[in-house]
Design an enzyme around this catalytic site. Structure first.
Site, mmCIF file in Angstrom:
data_model
loop_
_atom_site.group_PDB
_atom_site.id
_atom_site.type_symbol
_atom_site.label_atom_id
_atom_site.label_comp_id
_atom_site.label_asym_id
_atom_site.label_seq_id
_atom_site.Cartn_x
_atom_site.Cartn_y
_atom_site.Cartn_z
ATOM 1 N N LYS A 137 -48.277 -17.178 52.741
ATOM 2 C CA LYS A 137 -47.629 -18.424 53.160
ATOM 3 C C LYS A 137 -46.914 -19.143 52.016
ATOM 4 O O LYS A 137 -45.861 -19.732 52.215
ATOM 5 C CB LYS A 137 -48.648 -19.365 53.811
ATOM 6 C CG LYS A 137 -49.183 -18.825 55.127
ATOM 7 C CD LYS A 137 -50.166 -19.800 55.765
ATOM 8 C CE LYS A 137 -50.810 -19.178 56.996
ATOM 9 N NZ LYS A 137 -51.692 -20.115 57.691
ATOM 10 N N ASP A 148 -49.245 -25.232 61.206
ATOM 11 C CA ASP A 148 -50.720 -25.174 61.218
ATOM 12 C C ASP A 148 -51.357 -26.542 61.476
ATOM 13 O O ASP A 148 -52.281 -26.663 62.286
ATOM 14 C CB ASP A 148 -51.238 -24.631 59.880
ATOM 15 C CG ASP A 148 -51.095 -23.125 59.772
ATOM 16 O OD1 ASP A 148 -51.123 -22.439 60.813
ATOM 17 O OD2 ASP A 148 -50.950 -22.628 58.636
#
Ligand code: ATR
Length: 287
Positions: free
Chosen positions: A79, A115
């Site tokens: 990420k 997220d």
């Protein structure tokens, strides 16, 4: 589902390409989730899992773009690297320094991070729990926690205490948020002296390494929520401890996984899928 090509009506256009990149990625539930969302919304997509080690990710992503890749999910441990491969970043990706959703725009990658919004949607919409005013204890200070902290604050929690095995990482994360009145840090060994919390969020990877967390019962407030960002086997220990300790609400991160995917799906396809059928299938062991 497909519009025929006016020049060659016998040739159907290829479905748009999407993928999840991770390392490892074989057990990712993202292909199952995105294919289900696409089928439910009559979108033709080709969504695959692509394993890329951190040092190979840039090349693999460039190849995916050259092959017509339109969007990609990004999971551990890529990420942070993904953020560096983007020309533009959305607000959540910029402030967290991590990207879990890549979208091809004008021959370059745009990065988002869904997220935190996924976590808040799971708690507030699926479980109908109000985050406002909660005293939060966050366990861990790695990428998973960094990805959701800003969204928790925006959702109106009162105060976040970050406790991490390596205290310097907790301090660095709190410094990054730069809201000293609402975010503080403490030592793990002082957990027993901090009082009770309405919401304890496990963002550590301890169980994934077969390790247990040492937690005192004094941290549980009445009607408190315990949430593990892990799911499946990696969430069993913490959730069992939480149930035994008297938390009223106890949830794993499966709902967050589905919700963050739904937000990514909307970014790519312009529609917000219904997450409940997919969530229920995953709970039942599908995917
Ligand atoms: P992720 O992206 O999943 O957050 P990470 O950045 O490696 O992965 O972070 C893992 C987190 O779990 C860290 O907060 C780590 O603590 P350290 O910063 O001290 O390494 C935490 N963690 C891992 N194993 C742990 C254990 N046995 N006890 C407590 N915390 C642990």
């Amino acid at each position: 589902m497909f519009e025929p090509d006016p020049i060659r009506p016998d040739v159907l256009p290829e479905p748009a390409r999407y993928a999840v990149f991770g390392h490892p990625v074989a057990h990712s539930k993202s292909p199952f989730i995105h294919r289900r969302f696409a089928a439910d919304n009559h979108k033709a997509i080709d969504y695959r899992a692509i394993d890329a080690a951190p040092e190979d990710f840039g090349v693999a992503l460039a190849r995916f773009a050259a092959d017509g890749g339109r969007g990609a999910s990004v999971t551990l441990p890529l990420k942070g690297i993904a953020a560096g491969l983007c020309r533009t970043l959305g607000e959540a990706a910029r402030r967290t320094g991590a990207v879990n959703t890549l979208t091809r725009r004008d021959d370059a990658w745009h990065g988002d991070n869904t997220d935190g919004a996924g976590l808040v949607a799971d708690i507030a919409e699926r479980w109908r729990l109000d985050l406002r005013g909660r005293r939060v204890l966050v366990l861990g200070a790695g990428g998973a926690v960094a990805g959701v902290l800003f969204d928790l604050l925006e959702a109106g929690v009162d105060h976040v205490t970050i406790v991490n095995r390596t205290p310097e990482r907790a301090d660095a994360l709190a410094d990054r948020v730069a809201e000293p009145a609402r975010v503080s840090t403490a030592y793990w060994q002082d957990l027993g002296t901090l009082g009770a919390f309405d919401f304890v969020l496990n963002g550590t990877s301890a169980a994934r390494h077969g390790q247990r967390l040492e937690l005192p019962v004094s941290i549980v407030a009445p009607r408190a929520l315990a949430y593990d960002m892990n799911y499946g086997e990696a969430a069993i220990d913490f959730l069992a401890w939480a149930r035994a300790t008297g938390f009223e609400h106890v949830h794993d991160g499966l709902g967050m996984l589905v919700e963050q995917a739904a937000i990514a799906f909307r970014i790519w396809h312009g529609v917000r899928p219904d997450t409940e059928p997919v969530y229920r299938e995953l709970v039942a062991g599908g995917g």
